[in-house]
Design a protein around this motif. Structure first.
Motif, PDB file in Angstrom:
ATOM      1  N   TYR A  58      -9.015   9.129  -3.889  1.00  0.00           N
ATOM      2  CA  TYR A  58      -8.412   8.825  -2.582  1.00  0.00           C
ATOM      3  C   TYR A  58      -7.675   7.482  -2.632  1.00  0.00           C
ATOM      4  O   TYR A  58      -8.301   6.439  -2.783  1.00  0.00           O
ATOM      5  CB  TYR A  58      -9.526   8.793  -1.547  1.00  0.00           C
ATOM      6  CG  TYR A  58      -9.130   8.430  -0.131  1.00  0.00           C
ATOM      7  CD1 TYR A  58      -7.964   8.917   0.456  1.00  0.00           C
ATOM      8  CD2 TYR A  58      -9.956   7.628   0.641  1.00  0.00           C
ATOM      9  CE1 TYR A  58      -7.643   8.589   1.768  1.00  0.00           C
ATOM     10  CE2 TYR A  58      -9.640   7.305   1.961  1.00  0.00           C
ATOM     11  CZ  TYR A  58      -8.481   7.785   2.508  1.00  0.00           C
ATOM     12  OH  TYR A  58      -8.165   7.462   3.804  1.00  0.00           O
TER      13      TYR A  58
ATOM     14  N   GLY B  71      -0.754  13.304   5.260  1.00  0.00           N
ATOM     15  CA  GLY B  71      -2.154  13.701   5.363  1.00  0.00           C
ATOM     16  C   GLY B  71      -2.561  14.035   6.790  1.00  0.00           C
ATOM     17  O   GLY B  71      -3.736  14.129   7.084  1.00  0.00           O
TER      18      GLY B  71
ATOM     19  N   GLN C  91       0.831  -1.203   0.000  1.00  0.00           N
ATOM     20  CA  GLN C  91       0.000   0.000   0.000  1.00  0.00           C
ATOM     21  C   GLN C  91       0.862   1.249   0.000  1.00  0.00           C
ATOM     22  O   GLN C  91       1.808   1.347   0.776  1.00  0.00           O
ATOM     23  CB  GLN C  91      -0.912   0.002   1.229  1.00  0.00           C
ATOM     24  CG  GLN C  91      -1.917  -1.126   1.252  1.00  0.00           C
ATOM     25  CD  GLN C  91      -2.767  -1.192   0.005  1.00  0.00           C
ATOM     26  OE1 GLN C  91      -3.114  -0.159  -0.557  1.00  0.00           O
ATOM     27  NE2 GLN C  91      -3.056  -2.392  -0.466  1.00  0.00           N
TER      28      GLN C  91
ATOM     29  N   VAL D 208      -6.104   5.514  -0.504  1.00  0.00           N
ATOM     30  CA  VAL D 208      -6.312   4.441   0.484  1.00  0.00           C
ATOM     31  C   VAL D 208      -7.540   3.602   0.096  1.00  0.00           C
ATOM     32  O   VAL D 208      -7.529   2.377   0.209  1.00  0.00           O
ATOM     33  CB  VAL D 208      -6.449   4.990   1.919  1.00  0.00           C
ATOM     34  CG1 VAL D 208      -6.725   3.862   2.908  1.00  0.00           C
ATOM     35  CG2 VAL D 208      -5.175   5.724   2.327  1.00  0.00           C
TER      36      VAL D 208
ATOM     37  N   GLY E 158      -6.666   1.164  -2.474  1.00  0.00           N
ATOM     38  CA  GLY E 158      -6.035  -0.022  -1.887  1.00  0.00           C
ATOM     39  C   GLY E 158      -7.072  -1.000  -1.362  1.00  0.00           C
ATOM     40  O   GLY E 158      -6.962  -2.217  -1.544  1.00  0.00           O
ATOM     41  N   THR E 159      -8.108  -0.471  -0.723  1.00  0.00           N
ATOM     42  CA  THR E 159      -9.187  -1.318  -0.206  1.00  0.00           C
ATOM     43  C   THR E 159      -9.892  -2.042  -1.351  1.00  0.00           C
ATOM     44  O   THR E 159     -10.190  -3.233  -1.259  1.00  0.00           O
ATOM     45  CB  THR E 159     -10.211  -0.434   0.541  1.00  0.00           C
ATOM     46  OG1 THR E 159      -9.523   0.246   1.586  1.00  0.00           O
ATOM     47  CG2 THR E 159     -11.337  -1.251   1.129  1.00  0.00           C
TER      48      THR E 159
ATOM     49  N   ILE F  55       0.323   4.024   1.322  1.00  0.00           N
ATOM     50  CA  ILE F  55       0.365   4.712   2.614  1.00  0.00           C
ATOM     51  C   ILE F  55       1.476   4.137   3.483  1.00  0.00           C
ATOM     52  O   ILE F  55       2.149   4.862   4.213  1.00  0.00           O
ATOM     53  CB  ILE F  55      -1.010   4.692   3.324  1.00  0.00           C
ATOM     54  CG1 ILE F  55      -1.010   5.694   4.477  1.00  0.00           C
ATOM     55  CG2 ILE F  55      -1.418   3.310   3.793  1.00  0.00           C
ATOM     56  CD1 ILE F  55      -2.374   6.095   4.964  1.00  0.00           C
TER      57      ILE F  55
ATOM     58  N   ALA G 225     -16.922  -1.864   1.029  1.00  0.00           N
ATOM     59  CA  ALA G 225     -16.241  -2.715   0.042  1.00  0.00           C
ATOM     60  C   ALA G 225     -16.475  -4.186   0.367  1.00  0.00           C
ATOM     61  O   ALA G 225     -16.759  -4.998  -0.525  1.00  0.00           O
ATOM     62  CB  ALA G 225     -14.747  -2.395   0.014  1.00  0.00           C
TER      63      ALA G 225
ATOM     64  N   ASN H  97     -12.866   6.026   7.237  1.00  0.00           N
ATOM     65  CA  ASN H  97     -12.189   5.040   6.399  1.00  0.00           C
ATOM     66  C   ASN H  97     -12.696   3.628   6.665  1.00  0.00           C
ATOM     67  O   ASN H  97     -12.818   2.820   5.753  1.00  0.00           O
ATOM     68  CB  ASN H  97     -10.673   5.109   6.646  1.00  0.00           C
ATOM     69  CG  ASN H  97      -9.903   4.569   5.479  1.00  0.00           C
ATOM     70  OD1 ASN H  97      -9.665   5.271   4.513  1.00  0.00           O
ATOM     71  ND2 ASN H  97      -9.542   3.289   5.539  1.00  0.00           N
ATOM     72  N   GLN H  98     -12.983   3.339   7.928  1.00  0.00           N
ATOM     73  CA  GLN H  98     -13.473   1.994   8.233  1.00  0.00           C
ATOM     74  C   GLN H  98     -14.824   1.740   7.556  1.00  0.00           C
ATOM     75  O   GLN H  98     -15.123   0.604   7.187  1.00  0.00           O
ATOM     76  CB  GLN H  98     -13.602   1.774   9.753  1.00  0.00           C
ATOM     77  CG  GLN H  98     -13.644   0.282  10.093  1.00  0.00           C
ATOM     78  CD  GLN H  98     -14.140  -0.016  11.494  1.00  0.00           C
ATOM     79  OE1 GLN H  98     -14.844   0.751  12.124  1.00  0.00           O
ATOM     80  NE2 GLN H  98     -13.752  -1.170  12.001  1.00  0.00           N
TER      81      GLN H  98
ATOM     82  N   HIS I  28     -14.182   0.619   4.104  1.00  0.00           N
ATOM     83  CA  HIS I  28     -13.800  -0.790   4.111  1.00  0.00           C
ATOM     84  C   HIS I  28     -15.024  -1.695   4.259  1.00  0.00           C
ATOM     85  O   HIS I  28     -15.177  -2.689   3.545  1.00  0.00           O
ATOM     86  CB  HIS I  28     -12.790  -1.041   5.231  1.00  0.00           C
ATOM     87  CG  HIS I  28     -12.411  -2.483   5.371  1.00  0.00           C
ATOM     88  ND1 HIS I  28     -12.968  -3.293   6.339  1.00  0.00           N
ATOM     89  CD2 HIS I  28     -11.592  -3.264   4.651  1.00  0.00           C
ATOM     90  CE1 HIS I  28     -12.470  -4.516   6.205  1.00  0.00           C
ATOM     91  NE2 HIS I  28     -11.644  -4.529   5.199  1.00  0.00           N
TER      92      HIS I  28
END
Lengths: 418, 418
Positions: A129, A35, A14, A131, A134-135, A16, A112, A105-106, A109
């Protein structure tokens, strides 16, 4: 590592993680990459005041130290609705449709996990975005980038891509459109009111002919407007929004990322599936943090804090825009977006210059002492071609002076590569 | 719900969701079901003392309010190692191998994500922790239950099952063995020292002939011992443990579940994959909670709190065992395990009585005013046959008096069904 799962393998590398490693490797550099939020304006006094009141209330303290429910503290969920829908009370969702998470962010996730099988398709602005990219990659989803400008996603391009997917027989694979309407990370764009309506129209039309399509609306930066009037949220613009919009918010930018309380307002039919997944992960985000944020919100600490950080960030944004004009205004082919909020500026260099990790510019910039996020991290894997000559600049962490020096060093590096 | 993912579908209908709904539906009932901790002994004074010191330290407070790293606050990770390996300093892992999570449950989820593809196999005691069974089900893993008694997993049965899987050509699918060595949830068993050695031996042997196999060792209840001597952790018993043991711990039981800080000590090669996955989910659990727990730990508040809650829980356990003897000691076919720690008692009824949700006993018990966790929730999908005549009793939440009344009501219901 021969015992990793497919999901584990797809999660590897990732950006990040690399960014954080880079920051550790070069601790003395000026980071225009991180960030993080402004350190000086973190709500120390506000938090102390709130916490003292929480500690002085034995019943509340005891409740905060116990487990909560998977969806989170009901009083905070209610207060969030009252706060975020103060201007559109007729659009208030029932409290049951609000889920508290560890940062918004959670919730990305969880969405997804709930919605995407390998091969499913999510459309997003290019750039978007990273991140969340990546998810989506970990979920095995296909991400398709849609051309975007300073007003966000271009809806002709979105419509054209949807038509193309439909004609390829892939309509059933199109599961979601992801959008950050205000002060996009990293695009620094804000979706105009006209485009908001148009996006809703496109989504509704698709749904009526092809079935479920979720609009994932990330309002993480919505509170960080430094000039102009707020625009209505997508969810408040459509009477049937509750059928197909999942809206995300967070106190990480508007108050404190260390407390780390985010939330989602989701369609009723998604509540149970998302909570089932969340109950497997953590059966509820930290209850103490939720009690604390409840106080911060209803006792007015969040509202008192916001004007203060808006002033701080506006100065930093101004410092960045001024420095960019002074240092790079005369370089042909260099241009940047001027956001009216958020934490990022999106910089484009002449076409032949790559800003990628490890490329010449990146190497010289780190030698000169400045870090940035290569723009190519932020491009979905398909669709709109990656523009390697782009950079995400953060103005959240550095002081105005640091920003000026950072941009000066970056300009030096750019001139050297040219 | 026609847009749910396979994972979303597999996550549906978690028992924990039903249990919480049940608790809400019957708020006046005596719950011997809830896994909450004792409310009266929550560390209000200890937390207040710690928090006051944190608030009085401007540098620390500011840092706590900012983002942290994905792996978590390094000082806390270090302090956890010092604390948990005080008796076995030679086995201390490097701080890099410690990952902080939102409760140890999140680490279970990360491990499942990193290691398991649909069809992969995880072996666990029958019964075992039902929330992890939900996680494994969501990942599409096969869970195989191994016979267990009051000393935990029976290792002859484990060896026999491994041999069977190997002879079926499924050795490459066997990814992990999950075990709660101390005061198992729900089995109320503690793995004897002999079995600890034997389990390590079996795992090592399997690894040398079949390749990777992870021992997932859940030490959630380890601090809650009310009598007898602590047993060494599995990780401290084998020089090569670091190659194949992931060990979990939490402050949720020993201090406060509302703060919700858990951790894992994982093999070096798993650190990056787990952090990659975690960075997609939340790029780090709440930093504020980690700074707070750091103080609670190094300032001795955790150690001061532990004897207090051990005394409270020991009394509750005693109240439950006494009530069981008084109320059900004379019912043929009823027996229960007598743990020396933890929060649970495992009760077995005569074979012909089902304790399942909705069965006659469950209905009468709720009418009489008592809730319990049906034991069948806790059985892996394959392997050891489900024993429907079993119940998990929690003694964490109710007072000794409440426990006595609850067991009396349950006994009444059992007698009526008989």
């Amino acid at each position: 590592m021969d015992n990793m799962s497919q999901r584990g393998i797809r999660s590897a590398g990732q950006p990040i993680g690399r960014l954080m490693a880079q920051a550790l490797q070069f601790p003395d550099l000026i980071s225009l990459a991180a960030g993080f939020v402004d350190n000086g304006s973190l709500p120390c006094e506000e938090s102390t005041a709130c916490m003292q009141r929480l500690l002085a209330d034995p019943g509340d303290l005891r409740a905060a130290l116990q487990y909560g429910s998977t969806a989170g503290y009901p009083a905070l969920r209610s207060a969030i609705i009252d706060w975020t829908y103060a201007k559109a009370p007729e659009c208030k969702p029932p409290v049951e449709q609000v889920i508290l998470t560890s940062g918004s962010n959670q919730l990305l996730h969880l969405l997804a996990e709930a919605l995407l099988d390998p091969g499913d398709i999510v459309l997003a602005a290019a750039p978007t975005y990273f991140v969340f990219l990546g998810t989506l990659q970990a979920a095995g989803a296909r991400t398709i980038g849609i051309h975007a400008d300073e007003q966000g996603m271009c809806l002709d391009s979105l419509q054209a891509k949807l038509d193309e997917l439909s004609s390829l027989g892939l309509a059933h694979r199109v599961k979601a459109i992801y959008v950050i309407p205000d002060f996009d990370n990293p695009g620094a764009s804000t979706l105009s009111l006209e485009r908001r309506h148009e996006l809703l129209h496109i989504a509704m039309k698709w749904r009526s002919s092809h079935g479920p399509l979720m609009l994932i609306v990330d309002n993480a930066y919505q509170q960080l407007r430094y000039e102009g009037e707020s625009l209505p949220t997508l969810r408040s613009l459509h009477p049937e929004a509750d059928d197909f919009i999942a809206e995300l918010g967070t106190f990480s930018k508007s108050f404190s990322p260390g407390i780390r309380v985010g939330w989602g307002v989701v369609p009723e039919y998604l509540v149970e599936p998302l909570l089932d997944i969340k109950s497997n992960i953590d059966f509820g985000s930290p209850h103490f943090a939720q009690h604390f944020m409840y106080r911060a919100l209803i006792e007015g600490e969040v509202e008192r804090h916001l004007p203060r950080i808006r002033t701080v960030y506006q100065k930093k944004l101004q410092a960045m825009l001024t420095a960019l004009q002074a240092e790079m205004g005369d370089i042909p082919g260099v241009h940047w977006r001027k956001p009216s909020g958020g934490l990022y500026v999106w910089l484009t260099l002449p076409e032949h210059i790559s800003a990628s990790e490890g490329a010449q510019l990146w190497q010289i910039a780190t030698q000169y002492g400045v870090l940035y996020v290569p723009g190519d991290y932020c491009y979905p894997a398909e669709g709109q071609a990656v523009e390697y000559n782009t950079i995400r600049l953060s103005f959240g962490v550095q002081s105005p002076e640091g920003i000026a020096v950072g941009i000066q060093k970056l300009a030096q590096a750019v001139r050297e590569v040219i």
